[in-house]
Design a protein around this motif. Structure first.
Motif, short mmCIF file in Angstrom:
data_model
loop_
_atom_site.label_atom_id
_atom_site.label_comp_id
_atom_site.label_asym_id
_atom_site.label_seq_id
_atom_site.Cartn_x
_atom_site.Cartn_y
_atom_site.Cartn_z
N ARG A 172 6.58 -2.36 -6.65
CA ARG A 172 7.04 -1.01 -6.32
C ARG A 172 6.84 -0.04 -7.48
NH1 ARG A 172 10.86 -0.20 -1.96
NH2 ARG A 172 12.21 1.02 -3.35
N GLN A 173 6.55 -0.54 -8.67
CA GLN A 173 6.08 0.29 -9.76
C GLN A 173 4.55 0.32 -9.80
OE1 GLN A 173 7.85 -1.15 -13.39
NE2 GLN A 173 9.83 -0.23 -12.97
N ALA A 174 3.95 -0.85 -9.63
CA ALA A 174 2.49 -0.96 -9.72
C ALA A 174 1.77 -0.14 -8.66
CB ALA A 174 2.07 -2.42 -9.62
N ILE A 175 2.43 0.14 -7.54
CA ILE A 175 1.79 0.91 -6.48
C ILE A 175 1.47 2.33 -6.95
CG2 ILE A 175 3.91 1.82 -5.42
CD1 ILE A 175 0.74 0.54 -3.61
N GLY A 179 -6.66 4.84 2.59
CA GLY A 179 -6.05 3.57 2.24
C GLY A 179 -6.49 3.05 0.89
N HIS A 180 -6.16 3.82 -0.18
CA HIS A 180 -6.66 3.45 -1.51
C HIS A 180 -5.56 3.10 -2.51
CE1 HIS A 180 -5.90 7.80 -1.85
NE2 HIS A 180 -5.56 7.53 -3.09
N GLU A 181 -4.32 3.47 -2.24
CA GLU A 181 -3.23 3.09 -3.14
C GLU A 181 -2.74 1.70 -2.74
OE1 GLU A 181 -0.03 5.86 -3.27
OE2 GLU A 181 -1.27 7.53 -3.96
N LEU A 182 -2.97 0.72 -3.59
CA LEU A 182 -2.60 -0.64 -3.19
C LEU A 182 -2.31 -1.52 -4.39
CD1 LEU A 182 -5.19 -2.82 -3.66
CD2 LEU A 182 -6.17 -1.38 -1.87
N VAL A 183 -1.56 -2.57 -4.11
CA VAL A 183 -1.37 -3.70 -5.02
C VAL A 183 -1.81 -4.93 -4.23
CG1 VAL A 183 0.26 -5.10 -6.32
CG2 VAL A 183 0.57 -2.62 -6.19
N ARG A 242 6.73 17.75 7.07
CA ARG A 242 6.73 17.94 5.62
C ARG A 242 7.32 16.69 4.98
NH1 ARG A 242 6.02 21.78 2.45
NH2 ARG A 242 7.85 21.32 1.16
N PRO A 243 6.48 15.67 4.74
CA PRO A 243 7.02 14.44 4.16
C PRO A 243 7.44 14.66 2.71
CG PRO A 243 4.62 14.35 4.23
CD PRO A 243 5.03 15.59 4.97
N LEU A 244 8.58 14.11 2.36
CA LEU A 244 9.09 14.18 1.00
C LEU A 244 9.19 12.76 0.46
CD1 LEU A 244 11.94 16.80 1.52
CD2 LEU A 244 9.61 17.22 0.72
N GLY A 245 8.65 12.53 -0.71
CA GLY A 245 8.71 11.20 -1.29
C GLY A 245 7.55 10.33 -0.86
N LYS A 246 7.58 9.09 -1.31
CA LYS A 246 6.49 8.14 -1.11
C LYS A 246 6.83 7.13 -0.03
CE LYS A 246 3.23 7.52 -3.25
NZ LYS A 246 1.83 7.96 -3.03
N THR A 247 5.94 7.00 0.95
CA THR A 247 6.05 5.97 1.98
C THR A 247 5.19 4.78 1.58
OG1 THR A 247 6.47 7.56 3.75
CG2 THR A 247 5.64 5.40 4.40
N LEU A 248 5.79 3.60 1.56
CA LEU A 248 5.07 2.38 1.25
C LEU A 248 4.81 1.59 2.52
CD1 LEU A 248 6.88 1.13 -1.98
CD2 LEU A 248 4.97 2.72 -1.76
N VAL A 249 3.72 0.84 2.51
CA VAL A 249 3.34 0.00 3.64
C VAL A 249 3.25 -1.43 3.15
CG1 VAL A 249 1.65 -0.41 5.46
CG2 VAL A 249 1.98 1.93 4.58
N ALA A 261 0.86 -1.19 0.00
CA ALA A 261 0.00 0.00 0.00
C ALA A 261 0.89 1.24 0.00
CB ALA A 261 -0.93 0.01 1.22
N GLY A 262 0.33 2.35 -0.45
CA GLY A 262 1.07 3.60 -0.49
C GLY A 262 0.33 4.69 0.28
N VAL A 263 1.10 5.54 0.94
CA VAL A 263 0.51 6.69 1.64
C VAL A 263 0.38 7.83 0.64
CG1 VAL A 263 0.80 8.38 3.48
CG2 VAL A 263 1.47 5.99 3.86
N CYS A 264 -0.85 8.29 0.46
CA CYS A 264 -1.17 9.37 -0.47
C CYS A 264 -1.38 10.66 0.30
CB CYS A 264 -2.42 9.00 -1.25
SG CYS A 264 -3.05 10.28 -2.36
N ARG A 265 -1.19 11.78 -0.39
CA ARG A 265 -1.43 13.07 0.26
C ARG A 265 -2.88 13.17 0.73
NH1 ARG A 265 1.21 16.86 3.13
NH2 ARG A 265 -0.32 18.50 3.50
N SER A 266 -3.82 12.55 0.02
CA SER A 266 -5.21 12.62 0.45
C SER A 266 -5.43 11.84 1.75
CB SER A 266 -6.15 12.09 -0.65
OG SER A 266 -6.01 10.71 -0.82
#
Length: 338
Positions: free
Chosen positions: A117-120, A54-58, A317-324, A33-38
């Protein structure tokens, strides 16, 4: 195990969620899963409208009442704009229920050869694809050869800029804060200060900041040639307006309308981009192998760390993408910038 957003913020729950009621149902094992700004906007109570937490997922389908369209073993992403009853994607398992047509649309298939890690990035890139399509539609002509500026160098702005470049546009990516610009430059992306943009130089400006702030929209309007197009992509709230600009910003963005108006006594068009379509996901999945999205990943954590990370990112101020990675039992955050 899952992380839900409750009255007191994000909370880790270890029991299995209840499957929502609906005509058809699927159970998805969430692999990434990915943490989105939303998501951060929802934690901060700054995002109006239905929750998409919790909507960005593979994920992989583990149970399905639609064995032909969504068979067991199918690898899927999620389109959160499809109205379904579902549990959060920040979980080891996610449930969704609804009519067959909506479930099929909500879970686009991911090619087996595409790394997770691309599909996310499938959902955020689909949003960017939709934005570039809206930009082309509202402009009334192809983007090739047109000079475009994207204001806001978060993940969304960067993806929009890269897709517009692929469409043949001459694109400038700009940002207000130097820390985000330096973060991207260190990863091989070119970013310019918004304050240094030339006036009356661009045919179109995409406002891709987290929110459509008055100062950013004012800057976007100021860099347009007469008759230029300002496209609203960033967040808006009901009733949002900019003094001196005769249009309802939230209505324009959510309805993807276009208003032909004036700014500083010059003609401009203000238009909107909102949501995604199945075509956008198809285009995004085709484009992902050619885009350097993995450069944006800065951390990979387990579900137990997620509530604290979300709170820290809202406060900082998070920079970049955090994956779960839900299968990870817990441990130190790797590469976190928050």
């Amino acid at each position: 195990m899952r992380v839900e957003l409750g009255p007191d913020g994000p909370l880790l729950r270890r029991e299995r969620p209840h499957c929502p009621a609906g005509e058809h149902r699927v159970r998805i094992r969430v692999d990434l899963a990915g943490v989105c700004r939303s998501d951060l906007k929802e934690v901060a109570r700054e995002r109006p409208g239905p929750s998409q937490f919790g909507h960005e997922l593979v994920g992989v389908v583990r149970e399905s009442t639609l064995p032909r369209a969504l068979p067991t073993g199918a690898r899927v992403a999620l389109d959160p704009n499809v109205p379904l009853a579902r549990t959060t994607g920040f979980a080891t398992e996610m449930y969704a229920a609804g009519p067959a047509a909506l479930l099929i649309t909500a879970f686009p298939r991911i090619p087996a050869e595409l790394p997770s890690r691309q599909a996310i990035f499938a959902e955020p890139l689909a949003c960017a694809e939709h934005c570039v399509a809206a930009l082309t539609r509202h402009a009334g002509r192809p983007l090739r050869g047109r000079r475009i500026v994207v204001l806001g160098a978060g993940a969304a702005g960067l993806l929009i800029a890269r897709l517009a470049e692929r469409a043949g546009a001459d694109v400038v990516l700009a940002n207000r804060s130097p820390d985000r610009a330096e973060f991207l430059r260190a990863r091989g992306f070119e970013v310019h200060p918004i304050a240094a943009l030339p006036a009356s130089a661009f045919a179109a400006a995409v406002v891709a900041t987290s929110f459509v702030r008055p100062d950013v929209l004012t800057a976007a309007l100021g860099v347009l040639v007469p008759g230029g197009l300002a496209l609203l992509y960033g967040g808006t709230a009901p009733g949002d307006r900019l003094p001196g600009l005769a249009c309802d910003l939230d209505l324009i963005r959510r309805a993807e309308q276009a208003a032909h108006t004036t700014w500083a006594e010059r003609p401009v068009t203000v238009a909107g981009s909102y949501g995604t379509t199945p075509v956008d996901f198809t285009a995004a999945l085709a484009a992902l192998p050619e885009l350097p999205v993995e450069r944006l990943i800065t951390a990979e954590i387990g579900l137990p760390e997620l509530p604290a990370v979300l709170r820290a990112q809202v406060a900082g101020r998070p920079l970049g993408k955090t994956l779960v990675r839900p299968s990870t039992p817990g441990g130190p955050v790797v590469g976190s910038r928050s």
